[in-house]
Enzyme design. Structure first.
Site, PDB file in Angstrom:
ATOM      1  N   ASP A  94       0.832  -1.081   0.041  1.00 20.80           N
ATOM      2  CA  ASP A  94      -0.026   0.031  -0.043  1.00 20.80           C
ATOM      3  C   ASP A  94       0.931   1.208   0.068  1.00 20.80           C
ATOM      4  O   ASP A  94       1.812   1.230   0.682  1.00 20.80           O
ATOM      5  CB  ASP A  94      -0.839   0.089   1.208  1.00 20.80           C
ATOM      6  CG  ASP A  94      -1.923   0.965   1.172  1.00 20.80           C
ATOM      7  OD1 ASP A  94      -3.373   0.486   1.071  1.00 20.80           O
ATOM      8  OD2 ASP A  94      -1.874   2.241   1.037  1.00 20.80           O
ATOM      9  N   THR A 139     -15.910  -1.538 -10.118  1.00 20.99           N
ATOM     10  CA  THR A 139     -16.889  -1.122  -9.496  1.00 20.99           C
ATOM     11  C   THR A 139     -17.956  -0.897 -10.344  1.00 20.99           C
ATOM     12  O   THR A 139     -17.807  -1.258 -11.600  1.00 20.99           O
ATOM     13  CB  THR A 139     -16.514   0.400  -9.277  1.00 20.99           C
ATOM     14  OG1 THR A 139     -17.624   1.295  -8.832  1.00 20.99           O
ATOM     15  CG2 THR A 139     -15.989   1.297 -10.406  1.00 20.99           C
ATOM     16  N   ASP A 140     -19.259  -0.801  -9.957  1.00 22.56           N
ATOM     17  CA  ASP A 140     -20.354  -0.602 -10.922  1.00 22.56           C
ATOM     18  C   ASP A 140     -20.638   0.657 -11.526  1.00 22.56           C
ATOM     19  O   ASP A 140     -21.287   0.651 -12.683  1.00 22.56           O
ATOM     20  CB  ASP A 140     -21.855  -0.934  -9.991  1.00 22.56           C
ATOM     21  CG  ASP A 140     -21.894   0.062  -9.012  1.00 22.56           C
ATOM     22  OD1 ASP A 140     -21.135   1.028  -8.674  1.00 22.56           O
ATOM     23  OD2 ASP A 140     -22.954  -0.002  -8.211  1.00 22.56           O
ATOM     24  N   GLU A 141     -19.919   1.664 -11.101  1.00 25.39           N
ATOM     25  CA  GLU A 141     -19.765   2.665 -11.782  1.00 25.39           C
ATOM     26  C   GLU A 141     -19.194   2.775 -13.377  1.00 25.39           C
ATOM     27  O   GLU A 141     -19.491   3.851 -13.948  1.00 25.39           O
ATOM     28  CB  GLU A 141     -19.210   3.763 -11.098  1.00 25.39           C
ATOM     29  CG  GLU A 141     -19.439   4.071  -9.708  1.00 25.39           C
ATOM     30  CD  GLU A 141     -19.061   5.463  -9.004  1.00 25.39           C
ATOM     31  OE1 GLU A 141     -18.538   6.342  -9.754  1.00 25.39           O
ATOM     32  OE2 GLU A 141     -19.115   5.586  -7.685  1.00 25.39           O
ATOM     33  N   TYR A 157     -13.223   8.948 -12.198  1.00 23.96           N
ATOM     34  CA  TYR A 157     -12.753   8.013 -11.503  1.00 23.96           C
ATOM     35  C   TYR A 157     -13.316   6.723 -12.062  1.00 23.96           C
ATOM     36  O   TYR A 157     -12.576   5.623 -12.311  1.00 23.96           O
ATOM     37  CB  TYR A 157     -13.523   8.218 -10.077  1.00 23.96           C
ATOM     38  CG  TYR A 157     -13.596   6.428  -9.289  1.00 23.96           C
ATOM     39  CD1 TYR A 157     -12.701   6.003  -8.803  1.00 23.96           C
ATOM     40  CD2 TYR A 157     -15.018   5.949  -9.081  1.00 23.96           C
ATOM     41  CE1 TYR A 157     -12.787   4.893  -8.057  1.00 23.96           C
ATOM     42  CE2 TYR A 157     -14.968   4.710  -8.672  1.00 23.96           C
ATOM     43  CZ  TYR A 157     -14.138   3.927  -8.133  1.00 23.96           C
ATOM     44  OH  TYR A 157     -14.219   2.789  -7.313  1.00 23.96           O
ATOM     45  N   LYS A 184     -11.462   3.290 -13.860  1.00 20.71           N
ATOM     46  CA  LYS A 184     -11.842   2.054 -13.343  1.00 20.71           C
ATOM     47  C   LYS A 184     -12.094   1.225 -14.615  1.00 20.71           C
ATOM     48  O   LYS A 184     -11.824   0.036 -14.624  1.00 20.71           O
ATOM     49  CB  LYS A 184     -12.622   2.036 -12.194  1.00 20.71           C
ATOM     50  CG  LYS A 184     -12.264   2.619 -10.970  1.00 20.71           C
ATOM     51  CD  LYS A 184     -11.248   1.699 -10.204  1.00 20.71           C
ATOM     52  CE  LYS A 184     -11.603   0.357  -9.792  1.00 20.71           C
ATOM     53  NZ  LYS A 184     -10.613  -0.326  -9.062  1.00 20.71           N
ATOM     54  N   PRO A 211     -20.905  17.429 -10.093  1.00 16.16           N
ATOM     55  CA  PRO A 211     -21.154  17.280 -11.634  1.00 16.16           C
ATOM     56  C   PRO A 211     -21.185  15.937 -12.124  1.00 16.16           C
ATOM     57  O   PRO A 211     -20.413  15.203 -11.596  1.00 16.16           O
ATOM     58  CB  PRO A 211     -19.723  18.190 -12.073  1.00 16.16           C
ATOM     59  CG  PRO A 211     -19.208  18.946 -10.752  1.00 16.16           C
ATOM     60  CD  PRO A 211     -19.748  18.128  -9.705  1.00 16.16           C
TER      61      PRO A 211
END
Ligand code: NAD
Ligand code: DAU
Length: 382
Positions: free
Chosen positions: A34, A145-147, A171, A175, A317
């Site tokens: 990390d 991610t689902d985004e 973002y 991804k 936004p």
């Protein structure tokens, strides 16, 4: 016994995954890498590191030489890739960091894994596994991610693994790009990789820049609860322990090259989520008079509802209206389903923040204050 690399293991989901892994597979050798960005915290891992139960390496996944050395020393056969810049608002403010870690960092990790697995004979050019004589097969799990699927309208069916990619924030785009890189490594180099795309997590150790912990700690300190826009945006809330169980199932039993959606089956709009937090805090203060002494600025300390702090502010936004996950494939193929219902998971999470004030006071000192001023300073009440 397997040797496992967890990237981003000092983040919210990473810490929970390390503990879940230790609890269910105590013989595995865990290494956490990390970069210790603002989002990382080692408090919960420190005891494991001190007892030598996990190995911790402070480092960047973009550091190819470090990755090469770690692979050679530890001969990882599992990589659970969680390291990322993860906060949508920060990606609007400073997208570059998201490209560096989420896109280039994922590429660097894919390449290091592939190079080592090929060089060590764990993987041949046709994708055959286990050729080195080990019965343990190499696997790379990319946590996404689902985004990446974009935004749903109110009556649209939930996202499937086959839903088109339509990322809306920097973002989500970063991804999505990383998912495409993983997919290309599977198709081109026969990389033994899988992807999971999950919905909004909540639970212990979540950084207070995210909706649920932010609302809890703001309410405790008597600060405004800033709901973006009209608060009707919907998220599908997934308890982090359910997510971690699904990740472990996917890396062990999922089919290479496949994507698995992971969701909580808990669609809620932000107004409702904040309302549930307020009511749970009101009840907690009514039941335990000691809380009023600890958090005198909280409205509940003087018998008022935390709802009095709700403040609708300028929207984010490109704010996605709705996410929802169809997790049928995960359940049918891997037998995984959510165990934690939202109401009890949220009450337990609130209890965790009440019991770990020192943790979030520590996290919210320093640079956190500057971020709050920056992100909320320009937002006006609507
Ligand atoms: P987080 O921001 O809490 O933790 C990310 C961790 O990655 C931090 O510890 C950070 O220090 C580390 N990191 C960042 N850049 C790094 C780099 N270059 N090298 C090494 N480490 C680096 O994030 P999280 O909420 O725990 O999310 C973990 C993963 O799950 C991310 O990939 C995120 O996209 C994905 N995800 C999260 C959610 C959610 O609701 N939190 C939902 C879907 C998917
Ligand atoms: O859907 C999965 C994603 O969930 C992950 O990939 C991301 O890493 C994670 O951060 C999360 O993204 P969101 O943008 O959905 O989470 P966030 O907690 O930032 O916001 C949740 C909702 O609450 C969203 O509709 C925006 C809103 N919100 C958020 C904050 C921080 C507010 O109304 N006020 C706020 O102050």
């Amino acid at each position: 016994m397997r040797s496992v690399l967890i990237t981003g293991g000092a983040g919210f989901i990473g810490q929970n995954l390390v503990h879940a892994w230790r609890a269910t597979r105590p013989d595995d050798l865990l290494t956490v890498i990390d970069a210790m960005t603002y989002a990382a915290n080692l408090r919960s891992l420190d005891p494991l590191i001190a007892r030598g139960e996990i190995q911790f390496v402070k480092g960047d996944i973009n550091d190819a030489a470090l990755l090469r050395r770690l692979f050679e020393e530890n001969r990882f056969t599992r990589v659970a890739h969680l390291a990322a810049e993860s906060h949508v608002d920060r990606s609007i403010d400073d997208p570059e960091a998201f490209l560096n870690t989420n896109v280039l960092g994922t590429f660097s990790l894919l390449r290091a894994s592939l190079d080592f697995w090929r060089a060590s004979g764990m993987l041949d050019a046709s994708g055959m596994l286990g050729a080195s004589g080990t019965s343990d097969q190499a696997r790379f799990l990319h946590v996404s991610t689902d985004e990446v699927y974009g935004s749903l309208n109110p009556t649209d069916p939930p996202f499937l693994e086959s839903s088109p990619y339509r990322p809306n924030s920097p973002y989500a785009a970063s991804k999505a790009a990383s998912d495409h890189l993983v997919r290309s490594f599977v198709a081109t180099y026969k990389m033994p990789a899988l992807i999971t795309n999950c919905s909004n997590n909540y639970g212990a150790y979540q950084h207070p820049e995210k909706l649920i912990p932010l609302m809890i700690i703001h309410a405790l300190d008597g600060k405004p609860l800033p709901i973006y826009g009209d608060g009707s945006n919907i998220r599908d809330w997934l308890h982090v322990s359910d997510h971690c169980h699904a990740l472990m199932a996917a890396i062990e039993r999922g089919r290479v090259g496949e994507t698995y959606n992971i969701g909580g089956g808990n669609e809620r709009n932000n107004r409702d989520v904040v309302g549930v937090i307020c009511e749970a805090l009101d009840r907690a203060f009514a039941a335990d008079p000691k809380l009023a002494a600890r958090f005198p600025s909280c409205p509940a300390a003087t018998g008022r509802s935390c709802r009095s702090l709700i403040n609708y502010v300028t929207d984010r936004p490109g704010h996605d209206r709705r996410y929802a996950i169809n997790a049928g494939k995960l359940t049918t193929e891997l037998g995984e389903r959510c165990r934690v219902d939202f109401q009890s998971g949220l009450v337990e999470t609130i209890r965790w923040y009440l019991d770990h004030e020192d943790w979030w006071r520590d996290v919210t000192s320093g640079s956190y204050k500057a971020w709050i001023d920056k992100n909320y300073g320009f937002r006006i009440a609507v």
